[in-house]
Scaffold this motif. Structure first.
Motif, PDB file in Angstrom:
ATOM      1  N   LYS A   2       2.864  12.252  -0.510  1.00 48.68           N
ATOM      2  CA  LYS A   2       3.511  13.550  -0.607  1.00 48.68           C
ATOM      3  C   LYS A   2       4.649  13.568  -1.664  1.00 48.68           C
ATOM      4  CE  LYS A   2       5.221  17.356   2.113  1.00 48.68           C
ATOM      5  NZ  LYS A   2       6.148  17.725   1.038  1.00 48.68           N
ATOM      6  N   ALA A   3       5.607  12.539  -1.668  1.00 46.19           N
ATOM      7  CA  ALA A   3       6.505  12.613  -2.653  1.00 46.19           C
ATOM      8  C   ALA A   3       6.062  12.537  -3.827  1.00 46.19           C
ATOM      9  CB  ALA A   3       7.509  11.152  -2.215  1.00 46.19           C
ATOM     10  N   LEU A   4       4.941  11.901  -4.219  1.00 38.59           N
ATOM     11  CA  LEU A   4       4.410  11.705  -5.845  1.00 38.59           C
ATOM     12  C   LEU A   4       3.681  13.246  -5.937  1.00 38.59           C
ATOM     13  CD1 LEU A   4       3.436  10.305  -8.099  1.00 38.59           C
ATOM     14  CD2 LEU A   4       1.539   9.483  -6.791  1.00 38.59           C
ATOM     15  N   ALA A   5       3.037  13.855  -5.000  1.00 35.58           N
ATOM     16  CA  ALA A   5       2.398  15.136  -5.369  1.00 35.58           C
ATOM     17  C   ALA A   5       3.752  15.933  -5.697  1.00 35.58           C
ATOM     18  CB  ALA A   5       1.646  15.748  -4.050  1.00 35.58           C
ATOM     19  N   ASP A   6       4.640  16.027  -4.746  1.00 37.31           N
ATOM     20  CA  ASP A   6       5.851  16.817  -5.262  1.00 37.31           C
ATOM     21  C   ASP A   6       6.409  16.584  -6.320  1.00 37.31           C
ATOM     22  OD1 ASP A   6       5.368  18.003  -2.477  1.00 37.31           O
ATOM     23  OD2 ASP A   6       7.125  16.932  -1.727  1.00 37.31           O
ATOM     24  N   ALA A   7       6.662  15.665  -6.583  1.00 30.83           N
ATOM     25  CA  ALA A   7       7.224  15.045  -8.108  1.00 30.83           C
ATOM     26  C   ALA A   7       6.211  15.594  -9.252  1.00 30.83           C
ATOM     27  CB  ALA A   7       7.438  13.828  -8.425  1.00 30.83           C
ATOM     28  N   VAL A   8       5.018  15.533  -9.061  1.00 31.87           N
ATOM     29  CA  VAL A   8       4.139  15.882 -10.271  1.00 31.87           C
ATOM     30  C   VAL A   8       3.931  17.456 -10.243  1.00 31.87           C
ATOM     31  CG1 VAL A   8       1.768  16.055 -10.772  1.00 31.87           C
ATOM     32  CG2 VAL A   8       2.595  13.858 -10.240  1.00 31.87           C
ATOM     33  N   ASP A  53       6.468   3.996  -8.832  1.00 32.56           N
ATOM     34  CA  ASP A  53       5.358   4.737  -9.214  1.00 32.56           C
ATOM     35  C   ASP A  53       5.598   6.192  -9.410  1.00 32.56           C
ATOM     36  OD1 ASP A  53       3.029   3.451  -9.673  1.00 32.56           O
ATOM     37  OD2 ASP A  53       2.308   3.646  -7.310  1.00 32.56           O
ATOM     38  N   ILE A  54       6.461   6.797  -8.351  1.00 30.78           N
ATOM     39  CA  ILE A  54       6.611   7.949  -8.699  1.00 30.78           C
ATOM     40  C   ILE A  54       7.234   8.578 -10.155  1.00 30.78           C
ATOM     41  CG2 ILE A  54       7.961  10.291  -7.736  1.00 30.78           C
ATOM     42  CD1 ILE A  54       7.623   8.879  -4.889  1.00 30.78           C
ATOM     43  N   ASP A  55       8.236   7.591 -10.400  1.00 31.28           N
ATOM     44  CA  ASP A  55       8.885   7.857 -11.780  1.00 31.28           C
ATOM     45  C   ASP A  55       7.769   7.675 -12.823  1.00 31.28           C
ATOM     46  OD1 ASP A  55      11.470   8.153 -10.521  1.00 31.28           O
ATOM     47  OD2 ASP A  55      12.101   6.296 -10.952  1.00 31.28           O
ATOM     48  N   HIS A  56       7.157   6.632 -12.694  1.00 35.53           N
ATOM     49  CA  HIS A  56       5.792   6.503 -13.883  1.00 35.53           C
ATOM     50  C   HIS A  56       5.155   7.849 -14.136  1.00 35.53           C
ATOM     51  CE1 HIS A  56       2.907   4.776 -16.179  1.00 35.53           C
ATOM     52  NE2 HIS A  56       1.905   5.164 -15.005  1.00 35.53           N
ATOM     53  N   PHE A  57       4.606   8.067 -12.866  1.00 36.83           N
ATOM     54  CA  PHE A  57       3.553   9.477 -13.144  1.00 36.83           C
ATOM     55  C   PHE A  57       4.298  10.696 -13.196  1.00 36.83           C
ATOM     56  CE2 PHE A  57       1.073   6.372 -10.244  1.00 36.83           C
ATOM     57  CZ  PHE A  57      -0.100   6.178 -11.058  1.00 36.83           C
ATOM     58  N   ALA A  58       5.543  10.750 -12.836  1.00 34.45           N
ATOM     59  CA  ALA A  58       6.125  11.913 -13.084  1.00 34.45           C
ATOM     60  C   ALA A  58       6.789  12.142 -14.362  1.00 34.45           C
ATOM     61  CB  ALA A  58       7.354  12.060 -12.387  1.00 34.45           C
ATOM     62  N   ALA A  59       6.827  11.000 -15.095  1.00 34.15           N
ATOM     63  CA  ALA A  59       7.335  11.171 -16.593  1.00 34.15           C
ATOM     64  C   ALA A  59       6.233  11.516 -17.362  1.00 34.15           C
ATOM     65  CB  ALA A  59       7.737   9.570 -17.075  1.00 34.15           C
ATOM     66  N   ARG A  60       4.858  11.090 -17.157  1.00 34.95           N
ATOM     67  CA  ARG A  60       3.726  11.755 -18.135  1.00 34.95           C
ATOM     68  C   ARG A  60       3.522  13.311 -17.494  1.00 34.95           C
ATOM     69  NH1 ARG A  60       5.291   6.852 -17.825  1.00 34.95           N
ATOM     70  NH2 ARG A  60       4.595   5.674 -20.131  1.00 34.95           N
ATOM     71  N   ALA A  61       3.816  13.509 -16.276  1.00 37.32           N
ATOM     72  CA  ALA A  61       3.589  14.811 -15.881  1.00 37.32           C
ATOM     73  C   ALA A  61       4.672  15.860 -16.658  1.00 37.32           C
ATOM     74  CB  ALA A  61       3.792  15.133 -14.323  1.00 37.32           C
ATOM     75  N   GLU A  62       6.027  15.316 -16.661  1.00 40.76           N
ATOM     76  CA  GLU A  62       6.991  15.987 -17.359  1.00 40.76           C
ATOM     77  C   GLU A  62       6.722  16.345 -18.921  1.00 40.76           C
ATOM     78  OE1 GLU A  62      11.879  16.139 -17.425  1.00 40.76           O
ATOM     79  OE2 GLU A  62      10.696  14.438 -16.152  1.00 40.76           O
ATOM     80  N   GLY A  63       5.956  15.056 -19.254  1.00 39.29           N
ATOM     81  CA  GLY A  63       5.566  15.299 -20.737  1.00 39.29           C
ATOM     82  C   GLY A  63       4.658  16.138 -21.006  1.00 39.29           C
ATOM     83  N   PRO A  81       3.376   9.856   3.411  1.00 35.94           N
ATOM     84  CA  PRO A  81       4.856  10.272   2.635  1.00 35.94           C
ATOM     85  C   PRO A  81       4.850   9.911   1.293  1.00 35.94           C
ATOM     86  CG  PRO A  81       5.018   9.369   5.060  1.00 35.94           C
ATOM     87  CD  PRO A  81       3.565   9.174   4.763  1.00 35.94           C
ATOM     88  N   GLY A  82       4.411   8.851   1.125  1.00 36.13           N
ATOM     89  CA  GLY A  82       4.498   8.216  -0.315  1.00 36.13           C
ATOM     90  C   GLY A  82       3.539   9.206  -1.275  1.00 36.13           C
ATOM     91  N   GLY A 140       0.833  -1.301   0.019  1.00 33.08           N
ATOM     92  CA  GLY A 140      -0.052   0.010  -0.177  1.00 33.08           C
ATOM     93  C   GLY A 140       0.950   1.330   0.086  1.00 33.08           C
ATOM     94  N   GLU A 141       2.022   1.293  -0.152  1.00 36.28           N
ATOM     95  CA  GLU A 141       2.961   2.190   0.285  1.00 36.28           C
ATOM     96  C   GLU A 141       3.567   2.798  -1.214  1.00 36.28           C
ATOM     97  OE1 GLU A 141       5.778   2.263   3.245  1.00 36.28           O
ATOM     98  OE2 GLU A 141       4.357   1.943   4.865  1.00 36.28           O
ATOM     99  N   ILE A 142       3.436   3.952  -1.724  1.00 36.86           N
ATOM    100  CA  ILE A 142       3.970   4.309  -2.914  1.00 36.86           C
ATOM    101  C   ILE A 142       5.589   4.545  -2.877  1.00 36.86           C
ATOM    102  CG2 ILE A 142       4.174   6.443  -4.507  1.00 36.86           C
ATOM    103  CD1 ILE A 142       1.246   6.897  -3.854  1.00 36.86           C
ATOM    104  N   HIS A 143       6.328   3.872  -3.701  1.00 38.00           N
ATOM    105  CA  HIS A 143       7.701   3.799  -4.002  1.00 38.00           C
ATOM    106  C   HIS A 143       8.115   4.601  -5.334  1.00 38.00           C
ATOM    107  CE1 HIS A 143       8.517   1.561  -0.209  1.00 38.00           C
ATOM    108  NE2 HIS A 143       7.408   1.074  -0.361  1.00 38.00           N
TER     109      HIS A 143
END
Length: 708
Positions: free
Chosen positions: A91-97, A45-55, A88-89, A39-42
């Motif tokens: 938040k790390a995802l939100a920050d990356a996006v 997952d962050i790399d996957h979503f951040a790549a689409r956001a950066e795109g 925390p996971g 259940g914890e985001i690592h």
């Protein structure tokens, strides 16, 4: 098809949902990546979503996040929202996006009758009513033993039990959604999406098919929508103005009677708006995923939910998000016509995370297309991480960017099919000089031929051709490659991508003139290659096609063959030998054009190695078109007007003016063997090394081209 110079002023314009403003109207919908741990985001997952956001994607929606984890979840690899340890996971995802300028929406879910972890943990699944027995499960006959084993393994031999939700259960469920929204708020998210579709618990309550209750939560549409309205109000109360609240709603349920209708969906959307929803995200639900998965949630037709989304748009004043194979040009048109406000592109953004950036900078032709093959979602059936046939970096974004070469080499690629073209593209992008040789008069190899039966593949061929040309690849067509002619080009490395070998059947009559292999049929249809062993009539037809330019255009062949194929003597009665991917697609293609087709498969399963959802639909469609499907059949003899075969000890016969052999495919690369004996640095990609069709060709090409 997207044109090279098309612009997207509406799709790329800013837009608002509740308190949130997006830089454009493109949304990544929830696509479960199964990269979490308990259940914890690592980081994966962050790399996957951040790549689409950066795109450039305007808003990122996570995969399903369980509001009561582990209760009500379908995987321990999905994010949880039920405890502070998950913040925390998040938040790390939100920050990356946010670093990319995009917005993060967290999808909040209770899976109800598909909550697999409840079964594994010994809990009954929470449902509005005891589920009805499954309907048509005939598609399971086309799952391989390996696939069935993997699906069974994740169930650990346990069968689901059910609990009809009590009033206390519903109060608890509403509280779980509200508390989950509070944690999203604490993590810095921008929005939440309340999932009311796909047979999850809220969608089950809304459905006439799934909800048989007689209390205030069953019966009328107002009663069936009551629970979701209570969740919306509780979430709004918890989040205040900090989060936009989106509701994901099925515009229609498919496959069974008494499913949710578009009219009911529009009525429910209006109730959700009144309860406080800031937007409605219109999707679709298959009530039996094994029968109707390609209707919902992942349709196989472009813009499949546009009419249902339009109906919802008319019923509400809040923004509408439309999903369902929404290509950029479809979304642009819908927004410009006032039929939707935002466009969700899931599989397309899996294929190309840089979609929006490419549209914004006028590089439309550089967008890597999704080919609608369902390879990605198939992995979810056994709780694994999705793959992409055309984007090997999906699930492992660290593979990009490509490493730039420190020593520029001359690479000769033999074969201009998908493996050869992808090798050329990647190697050129890395800085190598690439020369591609092919014996035919066109690029694409078997990919070109597959575009006749599978038009989505033409988009991939166009992209590969455009990119290789843009990167300066040299093409030498109508060129026979031998060890001597290849060595004469002084290559540093040779990549052999000559495809598979196709044998004629070793039965009496296998060499008759009306018997085609994939190679001879391709030569006939394109007017290129050796058709010397074919009848005068067929050779003439092929040459005429080439003279008038018909055979240069897959689209023209598809269109004209609908009008004229039925008039050709060869197409009256057709037997296709081999019911794998190629044979099944070809049987469909010919039956659609009026041929009476018999499909003979020596095994039980058809459509292998198609991904399961696509396979299930293809088999059903072939049956609907009247294809006579013979499983566990052995071909004994091919006559001039018939094919004899045995099934279960009985000898049968099928009429045949034309026989197409789609079996006997094997990997072979004799040119590579010859070059290796001469000490040449040679690699093999695609079906020449291992028969695995487009996915295998693209992935092996990527791997080899990044190693050189």
């Amino acid at each position: 098809m997207t044109t090279r110079h098309q612009t997207f002023p509406h799709l790329l314009a800013p837009g608002a949902i509740g308190p949130m403003t997006l830089s454009n109207r493109v949304v990544l919908p929830a696509m479960d990546m199964n990269l979490c741990e308990d259940g914890e985001i690592h980081q994966g997952d962050i790399d996957h979503f951040a790549a689409r956001a950066e795109g450039g994607t305007g808003m990122i929606i996570t995969g399903c996040c369980a509001v009561a984890y582990p209760a009500g979840c379908t995987s321990r690899k999905e994010p949880g929202l039920s405890e502070d340890r998950f913040i925390p996971g998040l938040k790390a995802l939100a920050d990356a996006v946010h670093e990319t300028g995009s917005k993060l929406c967290v999808q909040m879910t209770h899976h109800g009758k598909v909550a697999r972890i409840d079964t594994l943990d010994g809990r009954p699944q929470l449902v509005p009513s005891i589920p009805k027995p499954p309907g048509d499960m005939s598609a399971m006959a086309d799952c391989t033993p390996e696939e069935l084993g993997k699906m069974a393994a994740i169930q650990e031999g346990k069968k689901a039990t059910y609990r009809e939700a009590t009033k206390d259960d519903l109060e608890w469920l509403v509280r779980m959604f509200a508390e989950a929204a509070g944690r999203v708020k604490a993590a810095g998210g921008d929005a939440v999406e309340i999932h009311c579709a796909h047979n999850y618990v809220l969608g089950g309550f809304l459905s006439r098919y799934s909800n048989q209750r007689t209390d205030e939560y069953g019966g009328s549409l107002e009663n069936r929508a009551r629970l979701t309205c209570e969740v919306i109000r509780a979430v709004k109360n918890e989040a205040g103005d900090s989060l936009a609240v989106i509701v994901r709603l099925a515009g229609q349920e498919y496959g069974e009677s008494d499913g949710l209708t578009p009219e009911e969906a529009a009525g429910a959307a209006a109730m959700f708006e009144a309860a406080g929803a800031d937007a409605i995200h219109v999707t679709g639900t298959a009530l039996n995923a094994f029968a109707n998965f390609t209707d919902g949630p992942l349709p196989d037709k472009v813009g499949y939910y546009t009419d249902n989304a339009t109906a919802v748009k008319r019923a509400v004043s809040i923004p509408v998000i439309t999903v369902g194979r929404m290509l950029p040009e479809v979304g642009e048109k819908m927004i410009s016509e006032g039929r939707t406000d935002f466009v969700a592109m899931g599989r397309q953004l899996l294929a190309d995370p840089e979609l929006v950036n490419k549209l914004e900078t006028g590089r439309t032709a550089q967008v890597r297309p999704c080919i609608n093959c369902y390879v990605c979602v198939q992995e979810n059936f056994w709780d694994d991480t999705p793959l992409c046939a055309v984007n090997p970096a999906l699930g492992n974004e660290t593979l990009l960017p490509f490493p730039t070469t420190t020593a520029r080499k001359h690479i000769v690629v033999v074969g201009a099919g998908p493996g050869g073209l992808e090798t050329a593209r990647v190697a050129s992008e890395r800085g190598h000089r690439v020369t591609v040789l092919d014996k035919t008069d066109r690029l694409g190899g078997t990919l070109w031929f597959s575009t006749l039966t599978t038009p989505d593949n033409e988009r991939l061929l166009n992209w590969l051709t455009h990119e290789a040309t843009r990167l300066g690849v040299e093409f030498r067509l109508k060129t026979d490659a031998t060890a001597a002619t290849v060595k004469a080009l002084a290559p540093d490395v040779v990549v052999v991508a000559t495809g598979a070998v196709r044998a004629r059947p070793s039965v009496p009559g296998g060499n008759l003139p009306h018997v085609h292999t994939g190679d001879s049929l391709r030569a006939l249809m394109t007017g290129a290659g050796d058709v010397s062993d074919q009848s005068l009539f067929l050779r003439t037809m092929g040459k005429l096609g080439g003279l008038v330019g018909i055979t240069k255009s897959p689209e023209r062949i598809r269109v004209l063959s609908r009008k004229f194929l039925k008039f050709l003597p060869m197409s009256k009665n057709v037997v296709v030998i081999g019911g794998s991917l190629v044979g099944l697609e070809l049987a469909e293609f010919l039956a659609e054009r009026g041929s009476r087709v018999t499909l003979i498969e020596e095994g039980q399963q058809l459509g292998v190695p198609m991904a399961m959802p696509r396979r299930w639909t293809a088999v059903r469609h072939a049956g609907e078109l009247g294809v006579d499907i013979q499983r566990n059949a052995t071909v004994e003899r091919i006559n001039r007007k018939s094919v004899e075969f045995t099934v279960g000890g009985k000898t049968l016969s099928a009429p045949a003016n034309m026989v197409v052999v789609a079996s006997g495919v094997s990997a072979a690369a004799p040119l590579a063997d010859a070059l290796a004996r001469d000490g040449v640095d040679v690699r093999v990609v695609g079906d020449a090394g291992e028969v695995d069709y487009i996915e295998g060709a693209m992935h092996s090409a990527w791997r080899v081209a990044t190693e050189i």
